[in-house]
Enzyme design. Structure first.
Site, PDB file in Angstrom:
ATOM      1  N   GLU A 151      -0.414  -6.362  11.193  1.00 26.34           N
ATOM      2  CA  GLU A 151       0.803  -6.967  11.745  1.00 26.34           C
ATOM      3  C   GLU A 151       1.575  -5.924  12.542  1.00 26.34           C
ATOM      4  O   GLU A 151       1.506  -4.728  12.280  1.00 26.34           O
ATOM      5  CB  GLU A 151       1.669  -7.532  10.616  1.00 26.34           C
ATOM      6  CG  GLU A 151       2.041  -6.552   9.503  1.00 26.34           C
ATOM      7  CD  GLU A 151       3.225  -5.655   9.839  1.00 26.34           C
ATOM      8  OE1 GLU A 151       3.964  -5.988  10.776  1.00 26.34           O
ATOM      9  OE2 GLU A 151       3.382  -4.632   9.174  1.00 26.34           O
ATOM     10  N   THR A 173       0.864  -1.188   0.000  1.00 28.53           N
ATOM     11  CA  THR A 173       0.000   0.000   0.000  1.00 28.53           C
ATOM     12  C   THR A 173       0.901   1.238   0.000  1.00 28.53           C
ATOM     13  O   THR A 173       1.018   1.929   1.011  1.00 28.53           O
ATOM     14  CB  THR A 173      -0.938   0.027   1.225  1.00 28.53           C
ATOM     15  OG1 THR A 173      -0.154  -0.127   2.431  1.00 28.53           O
ATOM     16  CG2 THR A 173      -1.953  -1.087   1.150  1.00 28.53           C
ATOM     17  N   THR A 216       2.551   5.033  -0.954  1.00 30.09           N
ATOM     18  CA  THR A 216       1.982   6.380  -0.969  1.00 30.09           C
ATOM     19  C   THR A 216       1.622   6.755  -2.401  1.00 30.09           C
ATOM     20  O   THR A 216       2.359   6.463  -3.345  1.00 30.09           O
ATOM     21  CB  THR A 216       3.000   7.389  -0.403  1.00 30.09           C
ATOM     22  OG1 THR A 216       3.354   6.981   0.921  1.00 30.09           O
ATOM     23  CG2 THR A 216       2.414   8.795  -0.355  1.00 30.09           C
ATOM     24  N   LYS A 228      -3.031   0.307  13.904  1.00 28.85           N
ATOM     25  CA  LYS A 228      -1.727   0.100  13.272  1.00 28.85           C
ATOM     26  C   LYS A 228      -1.055   1.430  12.941  1.00 28.85           C
ATOM     27  O   LYS A 228       0.129   1.646  13.235  1.00 28.85           O
ATOM     28  CB  LYS A 228      -1.905  -0.742  12.000  1.00 28.85           C
ATOM     29  CG  LYS A 228      -0.666  -0.860  11.121  1.00 28.85           C
ATOM     30  CD  LYS A 228       0.476  -1.566  11.821  1.00 28.85           C
ATOM     31  CE  LYS A 228       1.652  -1.739  10.872  1.00 28.85           C
ATOM     32  NZ  LYS A 228       2.798  -2.395  11.504  1.00 28.85           N
ATOM     33  N   CYS A 231       7.812   1.771   6.437  1.00 30.90           N
ATOM     34  CA  CYS A 231       6.499   1.953   7.063  1.00 30.90           C
ATOM     35  C   CYS A 231       6.281   3.308   7.725  1.00 30.90           C
ATOM     36  O   CYS A 231       5.266   3.956   7.490  1.00 30.90           O
ATOM     37  CB  CYS A 231       6.262   0.857   8.100  1.00 30.90           C
ATOM     38  SG  CYS A 231       6.126  -0.792   7.388  1.00 30.90           S
ATOM     39  N   ARG A 271       6.259   4.215  33.139  1.00 32.13           N
ATOM     40  CA  ARG A 271       5.270   4.859  32.275  1.00 32.13           C
ATOM     41  C   ARG A 271       5.843   5.164  30.895  1.00 32.13           C
ATOM     42  O   ARG A 271       5.106   5.382  29.934  1.00 32.13           O
ATOM     43  CB  ARG A 271       4.776   6.159  32.909  1.00 32.13           C
ATOM     44  CG  ARG A 271       4.067   5.965  34.247  1.00 32.13           C
ATOM     45  CD  ARG A 271       3.886   7.306  34.944  1.00 32.13           C
ATOM     46  NE  ARG A 271       5.170   7.949  35.190  1.00 32.13           N
ATOM     47  CZ  ARG A 271       5.309   9.180  35.718  1.00 32.13           C
ATOM     48  NH1 ARG A 271       4.231   9.895  35.999  1.00 32.13           N
ATOM     49  NH2 ARG A 271       6.502   9.679  35.910  1.00 32.13           N
ATOM     50  N   PHE A 273      14.325   7.738  11.980  1.00 26.44           N
ATOM     51  CA  PHE A 273      13.623   6.520  11.572  1.00 26.44           C
ATOM     52  C   PHE A 273      13.672   6.357  10.060  1.00 26.44           C
ATOM     53  O   PHE A 273      13.682   7.318   9.305  1.00 26.44           O
ATOM     54  CB  PHE A 273      12.183   6.478  12.102  1.00 26.44           C
ATOM     55  CG  PHE A 273      11.294   7.606  11.660  1.00 26.44           C
ATOM     56  CD1 PHE A 273      10.751   7.644  10.395  1.00 26.44           C
ATOM     57  CD2 PHE A 273      10.983   8.630  12.540  1.00 26.44           C
ATOM     58  CE1 PHE A 273       9.917   8.666   9.995  1.00 26.44           C
ATOM     59  CE2 PHE A 273      10.141   9.670  12.159  1.00 26.44           C
ATOM     60  CZ  PHE A 273       9.616   9.681  10.888  1.00 26.44           C
ATOM     61  N   ASN A 323       2.459   3.033  14.815  1.00 24.41           N
ATOM     62  CA  ASN A 323       3.648   3.476  14.091  1.00 24.41           C
ATOM     63  C   ASN A 323       3.924   4.952  14.307  1.00 24.41           C
ATOM     64  O   ASN A 323       5.080   5.379  14.382  1.00 24.41           O
ATOM     65  CB  ASN A 323       3.510   3.159  12.606  1.00 24.41           C
ATOM     66  CG  ASN A 323       3.857   1.713  12.301  1.00 24.41           C
ATOM     67  OD1 ASN A 323       4.244   0.962  13.193  1.00 24.41           O
ATOM     68  ND2 ASN A 323       3.710   1.308  11.059  1.00 24.41           N
TER      69      ASN A 323
END
Length: 288
Positions: A162, A93, A95, A221, A277, A261, A273, A225
């Site tokens: 997932e 999927t 962009t 999901k 994903c 916490r 990152f 992320n």
């Protein structure tokens, strides 16, 4: 419905490992992974399991155990769809690169193609499971395609995102923090949810299997992320501040990570990152 046959459309990073673990843990279920990419399927079927197209510690051994027993890889998509009671959709999927939402929204063309193929081929009732990362309310679009182009077959749509990380995918599948299954609240919808719960319950404790409505599952999901990416961005900002002030970012993250916490994961200062994903999912979430 007692599940005895499963088909997964898409033999990529999510579909391949997930189906291999299901096949290993559920030897009574026939699992067929299909893909139009002949070279990819050829590698999944290579006599030397070390040559499968995905490297994850422990995956080759699982494939070697289940392949040929109840795990099969094939390009015969129509046949696998027709035989299966439960069908996972695990395709890309990306962009969107043009049109409304260009550069931010998820391109669902492969999902829609799968739905049309399932509708065209199916002659018996099916449970269709979203495994790909999708925008919230995608299940509604899939259901419309299935109902309007099918052969009078009844379809139930579930969301089962997932939560795998590269390098630990097998362990994530064998001992997940949670398995999330979303569906509708009709009698048929609840029966479909329970059918998938029963598959995972072969090795996942029941208390780790969460059931929600389908929209909550789809959105969870993207939200997960976004939160993880936010932690990476935040700790990198703190790293820059540490360099300016003389503080040690390793000491700072150790100190805050011991707070129950907050926790210690995703607090390693680095280049930022990456992967396939986080960026696309954040853009998708912002677009929504």
């Amino acid at each position: 419905m007692k599940i005895t046959t499963i088909c997964c459309i898409g033999a990529g990073y999510v579909g391949g490992p997930t189906m291999a673990v299901i096949a290993q843990k559920c030897p009574h279920i026939k699992v067929t992974v299909v893909d139009l990419n002949e070279e990819r399927i050829k590698r999944w079927n290579d006599a030397d399991v070390e040559n499968i197209p995905i490297y994850e510690p422990g995956l080759s051994a699982i494939v070697g155990e289940a392949r040929g027993r109840n795990l099969f890889f094939s390009t015969a998509v129509d046949q696998a769809i027709e035989e299966a009671q439960l069908i996972f959709i695990s395709v890309n999927t990306p962009t969107k690169t043009y049109g409304s939402g260009k550069g931010m929204a998820a391109d669902l063309k492969y999902i829609e193609l799968c739905a049309r193929q399932i509708a065209r081929v199916s002659k018996t009732d099916k449970i269709v499971v979203e495994k790909s990362t999708l925008p919230v309310r995608t299940a509604e679009a899939i259901k419309n395609i299935l109902d309007n182009t099918g052969n009078g077959v009844q379809f139930q749509i579930l969301s089962n995102p997932e939560f795998l990380a590269e390098g630990t995918a097998v362990q994530d599948l064998l001992s997940p923090d949670r398995v999330l299954i979303g569906g509708n609240t009709t009698v048929e919808g609840k029966e479909a949810i329970e059918s998938l719960v029963e598959v995972y319950a072969n090795w996942v404790p029941r208390e780790r299997i969460l059931t929600t409505n389908v929209w909550s599952s789809e959105l969870s999901k993207l939200t997960a992320n976004a939160f993880l990416a936010q932690r990476v961005s935040s700790v990198n900002a703190m790293s820059e501040l540490c360099e300016k002030t003389g503080a040690d970012v390793t000491e700072v993250t150790r100190a805050i990570g011991m707070d129950s916490r907050i926790g210690s994961k995703f607090l390693k200062a680095s280049v930022g990152f990456g992967g396939s994903c986080f960026q696309k999912d954040i853009l998708n979430l912002v677009y929504i």
